[in-house]
Write a protein that holds these residues in place. Structure first.
Motif, PDB file in Angstrom:
ATOM      1  N   ALA A   1       1.289   5.995  -1.831  1.00 44.89           N
ATOM      2  CA  ALA A   1       2.519   6.795  -1.357  1.00 44.89           C
ATOM      3  C   ALA A   1       2.281   6.830   0.097  1.00 44.89           C
ATOM      4  O   ALA A   1       3.328   6.820   0.725  1.00 44.89           O
ATOM      5  CB  ALA A   1       1.940   8.112  -2.100  1.00 44.89           C
ATOM      6  N   CYS A   2       1.071   6.779   0.649  1.00 45.56           N
ATOM      7  CA  CYS A   2       1.016   7.016   2.196  1.00 45.56           C
ATOM      8  C   CYS A   2       1.677   5.729   2.793  1.00 45.56           C
ATOM      9  O   CYS A   2       1.726   5.774   3.923  1.00 45.56           O
ATOM     10  CB  CYS A   2      -0.342   7.120   2.665  1.00 45.56           C
ATOM     11  N   PHE A   3       1.753   4.844   1.936  1.00 44.90           N
ATOM     12  CA  PHE A   3       2.448   3.411   2.711  1.00 44.90           C
ATOM     13  C   PHE A   3       3.903   3.069   2.480  1.00 44.90           C
ATOM     14  O   PHE A   3       4.599   2.993   3.210  1.00 44.90           O
ATOM     15  CB  PHE A   3       1.583   2.089   2.196  1.00 44.90           C
TER      16      PHE A   3
ATOM     17  N   ILE B   1      -6.286   8.719  12.247  1.00 49.83           N
ATOM     18  CA  ILE B   1      -5.953   7.734  11.449  1.00 49.83           C
ATOM     19  C   ILE B   1      -4.775   7.495  11.711  1.00 49.83           C
ATOM     20  O   ILE B   1      -3.741   8.235  11.586  1.00 49.83           O
ATOM     21  CB  ILE B   1      -6.602   8.180  10.093  1.00 49.83           C
ATOM     22  N   PHE B   2      -4.428   6.128  11.473  1.00 47.02           N
ATOM     23  CA  PHE B   2      -3.029   5.760  11.339  1.00 47.02           C
ATOM     24  C   PHE B   2      -2.899   4.858  10.120  1.00 47.02           C
ATOM     25  O   PHE B   2      -3.672   4.041   9.774  1.00 47.02           O
ATOM     26  CB  PHE B   2      -2.701   4.813  12.494  1.00 47.02           C
ATOM     27  N   VAL B   3      -1.829   5.153   9.475  1.00 48.91           N
ATOM     28  CA  VAL B   3      -1.163   4.326   8.119  1.00 48.91           C
ATOM     29  C   VAL B   3      -0.076   3.532   8.661  1.00 48.91           C
ATOM     30  O   VAL B   3       0.765   4.125   8.888  1.00 48.91           O
ATOM     31  CB  VAL B   3      -1.048   5.179   7.078  1.00 48.91           C
ATOM     32  N   ILE B   4      -0.205   2.266   8.258  1.00 48.78           N
ATOM     33  CA  ILE B   4       0.863   1.252   8.685  1.00 48.78           C
ATOM     34  C   ILE B   4       1.184   0.175   7.437  1.00 48.78           C
ATOM     35  O   ILE B   4       0.023  -0.215   6.965  1.00 48.78           O
ATOM     36  CB  ILE B   4       0.528   0.396   9.868  1.00 48.78           C
TER      37      ILE B   4
ATOM     38  N   HIS C   1       2.835  16.599   6.126  1.00 48.27           N
ATOM     39  CA  HIS C   1       4.384  16.799   6.091  1.00 48.27           C
ATOM     40  C   HIS C   1       4.725  18.061   4.931  1.00 48.27           C
ATOM     41  O   HIS C   1       5.784  18.145   4.770  1.00 48.27           O
ATOM     42  CB  HIS C   1       4.715  15.688   5.608  1.00 48.27           C
ATOM     43  N   ASP C   2       3.788  18.749   4.693  1.00 49.78           N
ATOM     44  CA  ASP C   2       4.034  20.112   3.859  1.00 49.78           C
ATOM     45  C   ASP C   2       4.581  19.582   2.601  1.00 49.78           C
ATOM     46  O   ASP C   2       5.540  20.249   1.818  1.00 49.78           O
ATOM     47  CB  ASP C   2       5.065  21.258   4.539  1.00 49.78           C
ATOM     48  N   SER C   3       4.247  18.500   1.971  1.00 48.34           N
ATOM     49  CA  SER C   3       4.670  17.868   0.781  1.00 48.34           C
ATOM     50  C   SER C   3       3.549  16.985   0.143  1.00 48.34           C
ATOM     51  O   SER C   3       2.573  16.577   0.734  1.00 48.34           O
ATOM     52  CB  SER C   3       5.888  17.184   0.855  1.00 48.34           C
ATOM     53  N   LEU C   4       3.492  16.957  -1.270  1.00 46.94           N
ATOM     54  CA  LEU C   4       2.647  16.091  -2.032  1.00 46.94           C
ATOM     55  C   LEU C   4       3.406  14.680  -2.340  1.00 46.94           C
ATOM     56  O   LEU C   4       4.347  14.676  -2.343  1.00 46.94           O
ATOM     57  CB  LEU C   4       2.233  16.914  -3.312  1.00 46.94           C
ATOM     58  N   PRO C   5       2.354  13.728  -2.418  1.00 47.45           N
ATOM     59  CA  PRO C   5       3.013  12.353  -2.792  1.00 47.45           C
ATOM     60  C   PRO C   5       3.671  12.558  -4.114  1.00 47.45           C
ATOM     61  O   PRO C   5       3.250  13.347  -4.837  1.00 47.45           O
ATOM     62  CB  PRO C   5       1.653  11.568  -2.741  1.00 47.45           C
ATOM     63  N   LYS C   6       4.697  11.877  -4.476  1.00 49.19           N
ATOM     64  CA  LYS C   6       5.185  12.181  -5.600  1.00 49.19           C
ATOM     65  C   LYS C   6       4.557  11.420  -6.620  1.00 49.19           C
ATOM     66  O   LYS C   6       3.888  10.253  -6.553  1.00 49.19           O
ATOM     67  CB  LYS C   6       6.742  11.214  -5.495  1.00 49.19           C
ATOM     68  N   ALA C   7       4.531  11.829  -7.748  1.00 55.57           N
ATOM     69  CA  ALA C   7       3.853  11.304  -8.888  1.00 55.57           C
ATOM     70  C   ALA C   7       4.222   9.918  -9.297  1.00 55.57           C
ATOM     71  O   ALA C   7       5.545  10.189  -9.554  1.00 55.57           O
ATOM     72  CB  ALA C   7       3.859  12.340 -10.030  1.00 55.57           C
ATOM     73  N   GLY C   8       3.608   9.076  -9.529  1.00 54.67           N
ATOM     74  CA  GLY C   8       3.375   7.870  -9.634  1.00 54.67           C
ATOM     75  C   GLY C   8       3.971   6.658  -9.464  1.00 54.67           C
ATOM     76  O   GLY C   8       5.305   6.628  -9.788  1.00 54.67           O
ATOM     77  N   TYR C   9       3.188   5.905  -9.172  1.00 50.10           N
ATOM     78  CA  TYR C   9       3.921   4.410  -9.163  1.00 50.10           C
ATOM     79  C   TYR C   9       3.725   3.982 -10.728  1.00 50.10           C
ATOM     80  O   TYR C   9       2.928   4.052 -11.344  1.00 50.10           O
ATOM     81  CB  TYR C   9       2.905   3.577  -8.167  1.00 50.10           C
TER      82      TYR C   9
END
Length: 286
Positions: free
Chosen positions: A109-111, A66-69, A170-178
């Protein structure tokens, strides 16, 4: 949600509904040159093959990748051959993932929240591949009462899957919250309403009675990009649309809000990968 059969259909549907659209591609489309577009893109390879160039990074493509762009990243498929490449492409309006996010769960977060050495490529394991395809099926086969709720809930579950996979790699979780910011929403609306006119950070700061440093900070925090990069990307997108509609290069330059032709030419060519004239010629052919 109706399953579409070309990337252009998906992008058009995404822009029209300001939500998302899904294209399942079985046959070859004419390979585009380096390009950017207004929506996020998720590219899921079923059969593998080819190679991706995303912002000067080359990636091989294997089944299950999968690719995220995001909407600011230029990209193209390379190593074009005669093989059939089955893939699923999601076009997602940037506002949609932001609106579905909460203070504890940032679906965007992934974007927009890229860690250092971010990789656009995520290789899903078999279980993740099966879940991804299951959720796509739920979205495209939803019908009758509650169809819209089923589509949205399945989309949210799909974004949870992808964000977890992206940040686990990436050994990290997305930051909480937009966190929704009404000021930034108003700034974006103002920029888009006046995109064809000169816009400066000092002018925006005066318009909204904010300091220049503060307006830059809240904009970057909420959108993941700078004001100037956003304005340039929007103007390039407008210029691309105008060229695709048959306007001349000079007309596209004048109507998209650029005030210096040299800057327009350089910015367009850098982002899209080809000159405005060549892009106009290419658009006539497709």
């Amino acid at each position: 949600m109706k399953e579409l059969f070309s990337c252009k259909q998906a992008m058009d549907a995404c822009s029209l509904t300001r939500t998302f659209a899904i294209a399942h591609l079985y046959k070859e489309e004419k390979a585009m040159d380096m390009h950017i577009h207004d929506c996020y893109e998720i590219y899921y390879s079923i059969s593998g093959g080819k190679q991706f160039l995303i912002d000067q990074k080359f990636y091989t493509i294997e089944p299950g990748d999968i690719f995220v762009i995001n909407q600011y990243e230029s990209h193209k498929l390379t190593q074009v051959d005669s093989m059939i490449h089955e893939r699923i492409v999601l076009s997602i309006h940037p506002e949609y993932t932001k609106k579905l996010s909460t203070k504890d769960t940032n679906l965007d977060a992934c974007f927009s929240d890229h860690p250092e050495n971010f990789s656009h490529k995520i290789s899903l394991n078999k279980e993740q591949q099966n879940k991804f395809l299951y959720l796509i099926s739920k979205i495209t086969k939803a019908e009758g009462y509650g169809r819209d709720v089923m589509e949205q809930s399945s989309f949210m579950e799909l974004m949870l899957l992808l964000n977890s996979a992206v940040f686990a790699s990436h050994d990290s979780l997305p930051k909480a919250g937009y966190v929704y910011n009404k000021q930034v929403d108003d700034i974006l609306a103002y920029i888009n309403q006046n995109i064809a006119s000169p816009i400066s950070i000092s002018g925006l700061a005066a318009q909204f009675y904010l300091s220049e440093s503060y307006i830059c900070r809240i904009f970057k925090s909420s959108t993941g990009t700078t004001i100037q990069k956003y304005i340039t990307a929007r103007r390039i997108s407008i210029a691309k649309t105008l060229l695709s509609d048959g306007l001349s290069v000079m007309e596209a330059y004048e109507k998209s809000g650029f005030t210096d032709y040299s800057n327009f030419f350089k910015a367009f060519t850098k982002a899209v990968g080809i000159s405005p004239k060549k892009y106009a010629q290419y658009s006539i052919l497709i």
